[in-house]
Write a protein that holds these residues in place. Structure first.
Motif, PDB file in Angstrom:
ATOM      1  N   PHE A 149      -4.771 -69.775  56.817  1.00  0.00           N
ATOM      2  CA  PHE A 149      -3.860 -68.715  57.264  1.00  0.00           C
ATOM      3  C   PHE A 149      -2.748 -69.353  58.078  1.00  0.00           C
ATOM      4  O   PHE A 149      -2.995 -69.837  59.172  1.00  0.00           O
ATOM      5  N   ASP A 150      -1.543 -69.356  57.537  1.00  0.00           N
ATOM      6  CA  ASP A 150      -0.439 -69.945  58.288  1.00  0.00           C
ATOM      7  C   ASP A 150       0.381 -68.827  58.929  1.00  0.00           C
ATOM      8  O   ASP A 150       1.227 -68.224  58.289  1.00  0.00           O
ATOM      9  N   GLU A 151       0.115 -68.571  60.185  1.00  0.00           N
ATOM     10  CA  GLU A 151       0.751 -67.458  60.915  1.00  0.00           C
ATOM     11  C   GLU A 151       0.750 -66.209  60.052  1.00  0.00           C
ATOM     12  O   GLU A 151       1.768 -65.528  59.892  1.00  0.00           O
ATOM     13  N   ALA A 152      -0.412 -65.938  59.464  1.00  0.00           N
ATOM     14  CA  ALA A 152      -0.528 -64.903  58.443  1.00  0.00           C
ATOM     15  C   ALA A 152      -0.477 -63.506  59.020  1.00  0.00           C
ATOM     16  O   ALA A 152      -0.341 -62.534  58.293  1.00  0.00           O
TER      17      ALA A 152
ATOM     18  N   LYS B 133       2.097 -78.160  62.333  1.00  0.00           N
ATOM     19  CA  LYS B 133       0.909 -77.388  61.945  1.00  0.00           C
ATOM     20  C   LYS B 133       0.931 -77.059  60.451  1.00  0.00           C
ATOM     21  O   LYS B 133      -0.035 -77.315  59.729  1.00  0.00           O
ATOM     22  N   SER B 134       2.060 -76.494  59.994  1.00  0.00           N
ATOM     23  CA  SER B 134       2.158 -76.137  58.574  1.00  0.00           C
ATOM     24  C   SER B 134       2.086 -77.390  57.704  1.00  0.00           C
ATOM     25  O   SER B 134       1.438 -77.395  56.653  1.00  0.00           O
ATOM     26  N   THR B 135       2.733 -78.438  58.158  1.00  0.00           N
ATOM     27  CA  THR B 135       2.750 -79.683  57.389  1.00  0.00           C
ATOM     28  C   THR B 135       1.334 -80.222  57.211  1.00  0.00           C
ATOM     29  O   THR B 135       0.961 -80.656  56.118  1.00  0.00           O
TER      30      THR B 135
ATOM     31  N   PRO C 222       0.612 -68.051  53.134  1.00  0.00           N
ATOM     32  CA  PRO C 222       1.703 -68.846  53.703  1.00  0.00           C
ATOM     33  C   PRO C 222       2.470 -68.084  54.765  1.00  0.00           C
ATOM     34  O   PRO C 222       2.273 -66.884  54.968  1.00  0.00           O
ATOM     35  N   GLN C 223       3.355 -68.829  55.435  1.00  0.00           N
ATOM     36  CA  GLN C 223       4.100 -68.259  56.551  1.00  0.00           C
ATOM     37  C   GLN C 223       4.975 -67.077  56.109  1.00  0.00           C
ATOM     38  O   GLN C 223       5.095 -66.094  56.807  1.00  0.00           O
ATOM     39  N   ASP C 224       5.591 -67.197  54.935  1.00  0.00           N
ATOM     40  CA  ASP C 224       6.377 -66.048  54.463  1.00  0.00           C
ATOM     41  C   ASP C 224       5.716 -65.467  53.222  1.00  0.00           C
ATOM     42  O   ASP C 224       5.368 -66.178  52.291  1.00  0.00           O
TER      43      ASP C 224
HETATM   44 MG   LIG Z   1       4.643 -73.532  60.562  1.00  0.00          MG
END
Ligand SMILES: [Mg+2]
Ligand SMILES: Nc1ncnc2c1ncn2[C@@H]1O[C@H](COP(=O)(O)OP(=O)(O)O)[C@@H](O)[C@H]1O
Length: 586
Positions: free
Chosen positions: A505-508, A384-386, A425-427
């Motif tokens: 939104f990546d697992e935001a 997903k992130s990729t 981003p995720q972090d």
């Molecule tokens: Mg991810």
């Protein structure tokens, strides 16, 4: 990314000189001053030995001799005063060149690093980069000083040799044997220093890596009581660096004694030749003094040679590890500016892998219409992130194309593309600075209203107001510590502030509790209007209202549809969703 092979000597030297070239005026002045100041000692010696000759001829102390010695003393002081002034100026000029060269290289390295794609930082150890940036750049800074010694010492040596030939041809013959011997020894001892310096530097880079790792995650180290293991790991690298450095030091320490020992033997031979050929005392003294100076110049040159080898090692690392690495993701030569987007995104048969033999995405095709809210779900590691990272060109697909508003994103400038994309981003990372400056990171000139509006939309306004200094509270390193959820909301505000046409939104909202999450989602709802929004969600309850849900599995699209449609088909989505619902009610 193509890392070139270690460059050859000549090329390295030429490139180093290119860094010094802009300061050739100061450099030339410095070298001249240095050469002139070197004449002080020979002048004084000449005065002294000549005087000794006259004193011997006079036999006893006479008023004339006293006047003579006063004159000689004053001449010596005068010569020194004048010539040491030149040394003062050579120090000023050359140190400035050294500092400027260091500054120039540091800036070139930093600037180049900023242009590197994300994959560069994944493939390089940060510790090695840090070690290069600090140790190696400092070593290069010495290039100007080394250049001075490399030029001045041989000139001095020739000057001394000339004086010696003039003082006594017979005695000078001895020197003609000793000097090549000394040079040969220097070559033997110094030629391995570059390799040793590289080895020591590599071990130091390892130690720096461990340092930066443990500094960024002290909590993990302490939670697993791994302090002693980390200390042992660090000490091993530290010790390796020490051993390699010592091997170099043992070599360089051999240098001066060996050369000086040859000098001492030569001196004995000179003495013999002087007596044998009946050289007059004043010339004899002058000769011996010059021979001593010559030996000093030669062993000094030996040290320069050793340091020069280390410097070449440092230059090699800076060039091959950083400056010569061509960014794999850069603007095409004829890249155009991307006009303001309506926000249609098309993935056309897109495949991608971080390593060649391990595909992460295979033949993904998907169209996202302008203004749609699309959710990406699927197991961890599904890609997903990729997939989302391909839109701002953090990576380029290995096959297929990504289009925005019908334009292949590889044909437009990266800046014009990324300006229109807001990413959470995720972090969430905060930079040291105020909360306001962190929110305005993508738009440094943002007004207070803009910042507050973005913070409100991210449901961050209230907790920011509750901080001691409100929006001016300092966060990041050495600042107030915020919770994971608070940081995430600042990251959301930061992405909203630039008013992008595409939001990712990546697992935001993963660090928020369910209640805060739904408040944030509600507030965001109005921001999503008119923008294309991609939401990578872990908690499926948050995306039931999405226009489209894309289910990814092992780098392929497994299902696409609305929440209701996907539940009805009873595929992977309904499995995941029902499992989460059970988990919630349990
Ligand atoms: Mg991810
Ligand atoms: N920078 C990277 N280098 C190498 N492999 C990576 C990198 N980032 C992710 N991967 C791998 O790619 C796959 C997909 O990861 P990712 O896109 O982060 O999945 P998701 O976001 O769906 O959890 C995983 O197998 C992961 O290990």
């Amino acid at each position: 990314m193509d890392s070139p092979a270690p460059s050859d000597r000549q090329a390295l030297i030429r490139r180093l000189l290119a860094f010094i070239a802009p300061f050739r005026k100061q450099l030339t002045l410095g070298l001249l001053c240095s050469a002139v100041s070197a004449a002080a000692l020979p002048i004084a010696l000449k005065q002294l030995t000549d005087f000794l000759g006259r004193a011997r001829a006079a036999g006893t102390q006479t008023p004339a001799l006293l006047a003579d010695v006063t004159h000689v003393g004053l001449t010596i002081v005068g010569a020194y005063t004048g010539l040491l002034l030149f040394r003062f100026f050579q120090g000023l000029f050359l140190s400035e060149v050294a500092q400027r060269v260091g500054m120039g290289i540091r800036s070139a390295v930093f600037t180049h690093l900023q242009r590197m794609p994300l994959s560069f930082f994944h493939s390089q150890r940060t510790g090695a980069l840090l070690a290069t940036l600090t140790n190696d750049v400092n070593r290069l800074q010495n290039a100007a000083m080394l250049l001075r010694d490399g030029v001045v010492l041989p000139v001095q040596a020739l000057l001394y040799l000339g004086t010696m030939l003039w003082s006594s041809l017979e005695m000078a013959v001895v020197t003609l044997v000793a000097v090549p011997l000394m040079v040969g020894v220097i070559h033997l001892i110094t030629k391995k220093l570059r390799a040793l310096s590289t080895e020591s530097q590599n071990r130091l880079a390892e130690a720096t890596s461990i340092l930066s790792e443990t500094l960024s995650a002290p909590r993990v180290v302490q939670a697993f009581s791994a302090e002693e293991r980390e200390v042992a790991r660090f000490n091993q690298a530290n010790d390796g660096a020490f051993q390699a450095a010592m091997r170099g030091i043992r070599r360089t320490s051999l240098l001066t004694p060996t050369v000086d020992w040859i000098g001492a033997v030569a001196l004995a031979l000179i003495l013999y030749a002087g007596v044998y050929f009946r050289v007059p005392t004043d010339r004899f003294l002058m000769f011996v003094a010059m021979a001593n100076l010559l030996a000093n110049s030669i062993s000094g040159f030996g040290n320069v040679r050793g340091q020069f080898e280390e410097l070449l090692g440092a230059a090699d690392r800076i060039f091959t590890q950083v400056l010569d690495v061509v960014p794999s993701i850069r603007d095409a030569d004829n890249a155009t500016e991307l006009p303001p987007l309506s926000g249609r995104i098309v993935f056309e048969d897109v495949s991608f892998g971080y390593a060649e033999d391990k595909p992460v995405l295979s033949q993904v095709s998907l169209t996202i219409e302008p203004g749609e809210v699309v959710a990406f779900v699927g197991p961890t590691g599904a890609g997903k992130s990729t997939l989302a990272d391909l839109i701002p060109r953090f990576n380029d697909p290995t096959c297929g194309r990504v289009l925005v508003d019908g334009v292949d994103i590889r044909t437009v400038t990266i800046a014009s593309l990324r300006q229109q994309i807001g990413i959470v981003p995720q972090d969430s990372i905060l930079f040291s600075g105020t909360i306001a400056s962190n929110i305005a990171y993508g738009k440094p000139g943002a007004t207070e209203q803009e910042i507050t509006a973005a913070a409100c939309a991210a449901n961050a306004h209230d907790f920011i107001q509750a901080q001691a200094d409100g929006y001016q509270t300092v966060v990041g390193e050495r600042g107030t510590t915020l919770s994971g959820g608070q940081k995430q909301r600042l990251a959301i505000a930061r992405a909203l502030l630039t008013n992008p046409h595409i939001l990712i939104f990546d697992e935001a909202t993963s660090a928020l509790d369910t209640q805060t999450e739904s408040v944030v989602q509600e507030a965001l709802g109005t921001w999503f209007k008119g923008r294309t929004t991609l939401i990578i969600a872990h908690r499926l309850s948050t995306i039931v209202n999405a226009d489209k849900i894309v289910v990814l599995q092992e780098g392929k699209i497994a299902e696409v549809g609305t929440h209701t449609e996907l539940l009805a088909t009873g595929g992977l989505y309904s499995l995941l969703y029902n499992a989460q619902q059970r988990g919630l009610s349990a």
